[in-house]
Structure formats: structure tokens, C-alpha cells
Design a protein around this motif. Structure first.
Motif, short mmCIF file in Angstrom:
data_model
loop_
_atom_site.label_atom_id
_atom_site.label_comp_id
_atom_site.label_asym_id
_atom_site.label_seq_id
_atom_site.Cartn_x
_atom_site.Cartn_y
_atom_site.Cartn_z
N ASN A 18 -8.89 5.39 -1.02
CA ASN A 18 -7.86 4.77 -0.20
C ASN A 18 -7.72 5.48 1.14
OD1 ASN A 18 -6.32 4.37 -3.29
ND2 ASN A 18 -6.89 2.64 -2.03
N LEU A 19 -7.22 4.72 2.10
CA LEU A 19 -7.23 5.18 3.49
C LEU A 19 -6.42 6.47 3.72
CD1 LEU A 19 -8.04 4.61 6.44
CD2 LEU A 19 -5.89 3.35 6.66
N TYR A 29 1.75 -0.65 4.71
CA TYR A 29 1.90 0.67 4.11
C TYR A 29 3.38 0.92 3.84
CZ TYR A 29 -2.92 1.08 5.41
OH TYR A 29 -4.28 0.84 5.52
N ARG A 41 -16.16 -3.12 4.31
CA ARG A 41 -16.31 -2.76 2.89
C ARG A 41 -16.27 -4.06 2.07
NH1 ARG A 41 -11.78 1.19 0.31
NH2 ARG A 41 -10.51 -0.66 0.64
N ASN A 54 0.84 -1.21 0.00
CA ASN A 54 0.00 0.00 0.00
C ASN A 54 0.87 1.26 0.00
OD1 ASN A 54 -1.76 -2.22 0.87
ND2 ASN A 54 -3.28 -0.62 1.14
N ASN A 107 -14.49 7.04 7.93
CA ASN A 107 -15.32 5.86 8.13
C ASN A 107 -14.38 4.65 8.22
OD1 ASN A 107 -17.90 7.20 7.82
ND2 ASN A 107 -17.27 7.48 5.68
N PHE A 165 -13.90 0.96 8.04
CA PHE A 165 -14.69 -0.13 7.47
C PHE A 165 -14.42 -1.45 8.21
CE2 PHE A 165 -14.22 2.42 3.32
CZ PHE A 165 -15.39 3.13 3.56
N ASP A 203 -13.10 -6.46 0.89
CA ASP A 203 -11.89 -6.27 1.70
C ASP A 203 -11.46 -7.56 2.38
OD1 ASP A 203 -11.41 -3.66 1.16
OD2 ASP A 203 -12.08 -2.87 3.09
N ARG A 256 -2.82 -3.60 6.85
CA ARG A 256 -2.14 -3.54 5.56
C ARG A 256 -0.67 -3.20 5.76
NH1 ARG A 256 -6.42 -5.23 4.78
NH2 ARG A 256 -7.98 -4.71 3.19
C1 UD2 Z 1 -10.13 -3.85 -2.75
C2 UD2 Z 1 -9.27 -2.67 -3.03
O1 UD2 Z 1 -9.74 -1.55 -3.09
N1 UD2 Z 1 -7.98 -2.89 -3.24
C3 UD2 Z 1 -7.00 -1.85 -3.58
C4 UD2 Z 1 -6.73 -1.01 -2.38
O2 UD2 Z 1 -6.26 -1.85 -1.37
P1 UD2 Z 1 -6.64 -1.65 0.12
O3 UD2 Z 1 -8.07 -1.95 0.26
O4 UD2 Z 1 -5.67 -2.44 0.90
O5 UD2 Z 1 -6.32 -0.08 0.38
P2 UD2 Z 1 -7.24 1.05 0.98
O6 UD2 Z 1 -6.35 2.21 1.24
O7 UD2 Z 1 -8.45 1.28 0.16
O8 UD2 Z 1 -7.72 0.42 2.39
C5 UD2 Z 1 -6.79 0.10 3.43
C6 UD2 Z 1 -7.56 -0.26 4.68
O9 UD2 Z 1 -8.26 0.89 5.13
C7 UD2 Z 1 -9.66 0.64 5.24
N2 UD2 Z 1 -10.34 1.89 4.86
C8 UD2 Z 1 -10.11 2.48 3.66
C9 UD2 Z 1 -10.70 3.67 3.32
C10 UD2 Z 1 -11.60 4.26 4.26
O10 UD2 Z 1 -12.20 5.32 4.01
N3 UD2 Z 1 -11.80 3.63 5.43
C11 UD2 Z 1 -11.20 2.47 5.77
O11 UD2 Z 1 -11.43 1.92 6.86
C12 UD2 Z 1 -9.94 -0.53 4.31
O12 UD2 Z 1 -11.08 -1.22 4.72
C13 UD2 Z 1 -8.64 -1.33 4.46
O13 UD2 Z 1 -8.68 -2.13 5.60
O14 UD2 Z 1 -5.71 -0.05 -2.64
C14 UD2 Z 1 -4.46 -0.65 -2.98
C15 UD2 Z 1 -3.43 0.43 -3.17
O15 UD2 Z 1 -3.17 1.14 -2.02
C16 UD2 Z 1 -4.60 -1.49 -4.24
O16 UD2 Z 1 -4.82 -0.66 -5.35
C17 UD2 Z 1 -5.72 -2.48 -4.07
O17 UD2 Z 1 -5.97 -3.12 -5.30
#
Ligand code: UD2
Ligand code: NAD
Length: 338
Positions: free
Chosen positions: A199-200, A233, A292, A179, A216, A218, A295, A231
Motif C-alpha cells: 500500500n502507498l 485516504y 499496476r 484507504n 514507484n 504506478f 488498479d 483515493r
Molecule cells: C487492488 C488493491 O490492491 N486494492 C486494495 C488497496 O487499494 P488501493 O489500491 O486503493 O490502495 P494502495 O495503497 O495499494 O494504492 C493507492 C494508490 O497508490 C498507488 N501506489 C501504491 C503503491 C505504490 O508503491 N505506488 C503507487 O503508486 C496505487 O496505484 C493507487 O493509485 O488497498 C486498500 C486498503 O488501503 C484495499 O485493501 C484495497 O482492496
């Protein structure tokens, strides 16, 4: 030595251009600017004192690509160009296959015409799907992807394998990013998502700067240390340096090599939120929401192979990532839209 960077005006591409220029490579950028601004390259120029050649070109336009290969003596390509939004890819899958898969095939065809056989490819940990265990090693099963974006990355990996098998002059590094977060320590370049971030890290950063009301979270019922998703990072500058390390192996080696680019450390959503609160020195509002869809509970790399073979290791901490993201976000609240 000229290196062609496709997608070089984007988030990871601009940071990689900067590190390549600092290491004295000549850099040629091709980017159709569908998700970036040329200003990122101007800032790279002011940070390095060197100007990358820039072509506002789509990689699917073979004639325009040929012109670039004719005007520069390209030795290798680092291929970032593509679409990357998971949710959007389920709405417009054909655009994802056209940009990410057909675009790569066209790029490879032009490379072959000009006998340029070295390519470093931006893949993603998403190709592992939901891993049976963590940390994830490169030989874990791949292909159980859940969306068209992930499938496009997996398909390109397969295409590169087949191409290398057909002709041993090809040399591919497949980098599976975990990430990527953070920004250059100058605060002059960083991630500039369009619309509301998915993304987070960019989401938290926009809460911190007051553009979004609350984070939020998730899910808080995952089997992780605090129930929120975990994750790996990785600071974008460490990631950029991973590309330079991979590139160096190309002059001594052939075939396909696959590397996890991660830190090997997992952090939860709440860990990241609290680290960001320290960086910006304020409490950030959040609310627990349902999981979400799509996930997974946790995902982090075993980065040992990259260290062993590339001599590369991520060194920047979560504190560095949140501090640099905050500097970028607070100094550029509207990203590159000055
Ligand atoms: C399913 C998906 O989308 N996968 C993509 C996303 O992975 P990830 O889903 O691992 O990255 P993300 O930044 O969207 O989420 C990371 C973590 O934060 C959580 N979260 C995220 C946003 C938010 O508003 N609140 C929250 O709680 C989410 O549930 C997860 O546990 O991004 C990566 C790059 O960084 C890759 O491109 C992945 O393919
Ligand atoms: N950022 C992440 O979390 C992440 C994770 C894993 C893999 N990746 C991959 O890394 C690469 C770079 O990601 P990023 O975060 O820097 O994204 P980004 O959107 O900031 O950069 C991609 C760049 O490619 C350009 N582009 C897109 N389609 C193009 C085309 N057809 N022709 C020419 N240029 C085109 C865009 O304008 C943009 O500047 C992508 O391939 C992405 O899928 C990113």
C-alpha cells in the motif's frame, strides 16, 4: 459493557481498542497474531491505563471462541480478523476464503449460541469494483470484484444480509472503509506491514526512513488532476471513531446498515507524496512506472449517510495523516520489532 474485538491486535483493531477503552467500554480481544504482535495491546494499555483482556485465539476455533464467550459477558462484536493482502489472495485464495468467510461463519455460529446478535463488520470500498462515477454512494452496484480478497468481503456482506433476513434479532453494521492510513498521535501504535508494503502510505514512509530506495508511482496517465491514481485516504483514528459511532446505533436499531467510511476527498499518489515530504521535511525520490494491473483511476466516498445516521464525520486532514505516519515510522523504524 464488554465488546469483543476480533483482530484487535492489528492495525485498525488496536486503534479501535484504544478509543473503546477511552470511552469506558470493557474490551476483549481475540487475535491469532498471524499479522500482528501482542505488543500493540501493551502499548494500548500504557496509553489508556486500561488492560484489554487478550486471547491468542483463531476465530476458526469454535471451542476456543466459546470459552471467551463463557468467561465474558459479550454484548457486541467488532470483527476485524481476516487476511487482507490483495496480491497474496490471488496466490492462496482458499486461505482467504477459509479465514475471512469460514472464519466469519464460525464466529456467527458461536454468537448465535450465546445469543449475541450485534456485529460491526470491516468491509472495504473494494466491493464497488470500478465505480461508474465518484463520489461513491452506498447504493452503487457491488460485487464486480477483481480478486479473492475483495470477493471474500463481498461474500461476507451477502452472508450477513441473509442471516439478518432469516432472524430479525440480528443487527449488523457493514463499514466499507476507503484507504485507512496514519497512526495514533502518540506515535506508539501504527501500521506494521510484514515485508515490502503493497500500500502507498507505508511504502512512502519506508522510503522516508531510508528502508526503501524510491517510490514507484504506478501510472501518470489516469484521467485525474495530475495523472496519478486518486483515493480517499482516511485517518485510522477517524476510522476507529466510526466504529464507536456505529456501535451506538446497535442499541436502538435492527437489521443491516451499510456505511461508507471515508472523507469524501480524493488525493492523488503525487499529492500524498508531496504531503509526506512536508511532514518529514525532505525530498523523496520517485519514479513513474506503468499502471499496476487491477488498479482503478479514482475512488472516493460520499460519506453523507454515515454523517446523517451515525453523526460521524472524518475530521483529520491529509497533513494529520502524513505527520502521524511519519512520527510512528521515524520513532519505530522496525515497527513493533523493537
Ligand atoms: C487492488 C488493491 O490492491 N486494492 C486494495 C488497496 O487499494 P488501493 O489500491 O486503493 O490502495 P494502495 O495503497 O495499494 O494504492 C493507492 C494508490 O497508490 C498507488 N501506489 C501504491 C503503491 C505504490 O508503491 N505506488 C503507487 O503508486 C496505487 O496505484 C493507487 O493509485 O488497498 C486498500 C486498503 O488501503 C484495499 O485493501 C484495497 O482492496
Ligand atoms: N487496512 C486496510 O487498508 C483495510 C481496508 C479495508 C478493509 N480492511 C479490513 O479491516 C480489517 C482490519 O484490517 P487491518 O488493516 O487492521 O489488518 P491487520 O492485518 O493489521 O489486522 C487483522 C488482524 O486479524 C488477525 N487475524 C487474521 N486472521 C485471523 C484469524 N483467523 N483468527 C484470529 N485473528 C486473525 C491478524 O493477526 C491481525 O492482527 C480486515 O478485515 C481488513 O480486511 C482493511
Amino acid at each position: 459493557m464488554s465488546i469483543l474485538i476480533t483482530g484487535g491486535a492489528g492495525y485498525i483493531g488496536s486503534h479501535t481498542c484504544l478509543e473503546l477503552l477511552n470511552a469506558d467500554y470493557d474490551v476483549v480481544v481475540v487475535d491469532n497474531l498471524c499479522n500482528s504482535h501482542e505488543i500493540s495491546l501493551h502499548r494500548v494499555e500504557s496509553l489508556t491505563g486500561k488492560r484489554p483482556a487478550f486471547y491468542p485465539v483463531d476465530i476458526r476455533n469454535k471451542d476456543a471462541l466459546r470459552k471467551v464467550f463463557t468467561e465474558h459477558s459479550i454484548e457486541a462484536v467488532i470483527h476485524f480478523a481476516g487476511l487482507k493482502a490483495v496480491g497474496e489472495s490471488t496466490q492462496i485464495p482458499l486461505a482467504y476464503f477459509d479465514n475471512n468467510v469460514s472464519g466469519t461463519v464460525k464466529l456467527l455460529e458461536v454468537m448465535e449460541e450465546f445469543d449475541v446478535r450485534h456485529l460491526v463488520f470491516s468491509s472495504s470500498a473494494t466491493v464497488y469494483g470500478d465505480p461508474h462515477e465518484v463520489p461513491i454512494k452506498e447504493d452503487f452496484p457491488v460485487g464486480q470484484v477483481t480478486n479473492p480478497y475483495g470477493r471474500s468481503k463481498f461474500m461476507v456482506e451477502e452472508i450477513l444480509q441473509d442471516t439478518a433476513t432469516s432472524d430479525q434479532r440480528w443487527n449488523f453494521s457493514i463499514l466499507r472503509y476507503f484507504n485507512p492510513v496514519g497512526a495514533h498521535e502518540s506515535g506508539m501504535i501504527g501500521e506494521d506491514p510484514s515485508g515490502i508494503p503493497n500500500n502507498l502510505m507505508p511504502y512512502i514512509a519506508q522510503v522516508a526512513v531510508g528502508k526503501l530506495e524510491q517510490l514507484n508511482v504506478f501510472g501518470n496517465d489516469y484521467p485525474t488532476h495530475d495523472g496519478s491514481g486518486v483515493r480517499d485516504y482516511i485517518h485510522v483514528v477517524d476510522l476507529a471513531l466510526g466504529h464507536l459511532a456505529a456501535l451506538k446505533t446497535h442499541w436502538i436499531d435492527h437489521g443491516v446498515h451499510i456505511y461508507n467510511l471515508g472523507t469524501g476527498k480524493g488525493s492523488s499518489v503525487l499529492d500524498m507524496l508531496h504531503a509526506f515530504e512536508k511532514a518529514c521535511d525532505k525530498q523523496l525520490p520517485y519514479q513513474i512506472q506503468p499502471r499496476r494491473p487491477g488498479d482503478i483511476a479514482q475512488c472516493y466516498a460520499d460519506p453523507a449517510y454515515a454523517e446523517e445516521r451515525l453523526g460521524w464525520k472524518a475530521t483529520r486532514t491529509v497533513e494529520d495523516m502524513t505527520r502521524d505516519t511519519w512520527r510512528w515510522q521515524s520513532e519505530n523504524p522496525n515497527g513493533f520489532n523493537e
